[in-house]
Design a protein around this motif. Structure first.
Motif, PDB file in Angstrom:
ATOM      1  N   LYS A   1       0.817  -1.197   0.000  1.00 52.98           N
ATOM      2  CA  LYS A   1       0.000   0.000   0.000  1.00 52.98           C
ATOM      3  C   LYS A   1       0.866   1.269   0.000  1.00 52.98           C
ATOM      4  N   TYR A   2       1.939   1.275   0.785  1.00 54.47           N
ATOM      5  CA  TYR A   2       2.782   2.469   0.850  1.00 54.47           C
ATOM      6  C   TYR A   2       3.421   2.762  -0.505  1.00 54.47           C
ATOM      7  N   GLN A   3       3.702   1.706  -1.299  1.00 51.28           N
ATOM      8  CA  GLN A   3       4.286   1.914  -2.623  1.00 51.28           C
ATOM      9  C   GLN A   3       3.312   2.677  -3.518  1.00 51.28           C
TER      10      GLN A   3
ATOM     11  N   GLU B   1       0.961   4.771  -2.474  1.00 51.76           N
ATOM     12  CA  GLU B   1       0.901   6.142  -1.962  1.00 51.76           C
ATOM     13  C   GLU B   1       2.127   6.943  -2.401  1.00 51.76           C
ATOM     14  N   ILE B   2       3.297   6.332  -2.320  1.00 54.91           N
ATOM     15  CA  ILE B   2       4.518   7.026  -2.742  1.00 54.91           C
ATOM     16  C   ILE B   2       4.494   7.277  -4.247  1.00 54.91           C
TER      17      ILE B   2
ATOM     18  N   SER C   1       2.347  10.229  -4.928  1.00 53.61           N
ATOM     19  CA  SER C   1       3.055  11.456  -4.562  1.00 53.61           C
ATOM     20  C   SER C   1       4.073  11.842  -5.628  1.00 53.61           C
TER      21      SER C   1
ATOM     22  N   VAL D   1      12.506   9.678  -2.988  1.00 55.39           N
ATOM     23  CA  VAL D   1      12.131   8.458  -2.289  1.00 55.39           C
ATOM     24  C   VAL D   1      13.382   7.842  -1.679  1.00 55.39           C
TER      25      VAL D   1
ATOM     26  N   LEU E   1      14.181   4.691   0.667  1.00 55.55           N
ATOM     27  CA  LEU E   1      13.710   3.477   1.335  1.00 55.55           C
ATOM     28  C   LEU E   1      14.871   2.495   1.432  1.00 55.55           C
TER      29      LEU E   1
END
Length: 113
Positions: A1-3, A5-6, A9, A17, A19
């Protein structure tokens, strides 16, 4: 999910980014590149990575994960003859290279900056 969202963005605004290894930077970059590839059919996309192995990793992600056609992409490196690089810059849309190669091709006017 965070991927996801990023990726959103990155598509909407300039985003850096950061990570740890293995958490999806390659996927995020491939998603962003694919969206720009679709939205701007006459545009060009350049992906730079600090090493050739990372360049190769991104090429594979764009071909295998996102389906960017190989016919529209080019790996630009010192292994390509300068004359062939001019043709690649002119005829392809998505480029993978190191910053040094890109800077040299701009300096030598092999591609339009």
């Amino acid at each position: 999910k965070y991927q996801l969202e990023i990726s959103h963005s990155c598509i909407m605004k300039n985003t850096l980014v950061s990570l740890p290894t293995g958490l999806g930077k390659t996927l995020i970059a491939a998603v962003v590149m694919y969206n720009y590839y679709r939205w701007f059919p006459s545009g060009k996309i350049v992906f730079c990575a600090p090493t050739r192995p990372l360049v190769t990793q991104q090429i594979e992600a764009c071909h295998n994960i996102m389906g960017i056609p190989a016919a529209d992409t080019a790996e630009i490196s010192g292994k390509n003859a300068p004359a062939s690089r001019v043709a690649l810059w002119k005829n392809r849309r998505v480029f993978f290279c190191t910053p040094q190669t890109l800077a040299k091709d701009i300096k030598e006017q092999r591609c339009n900056a």
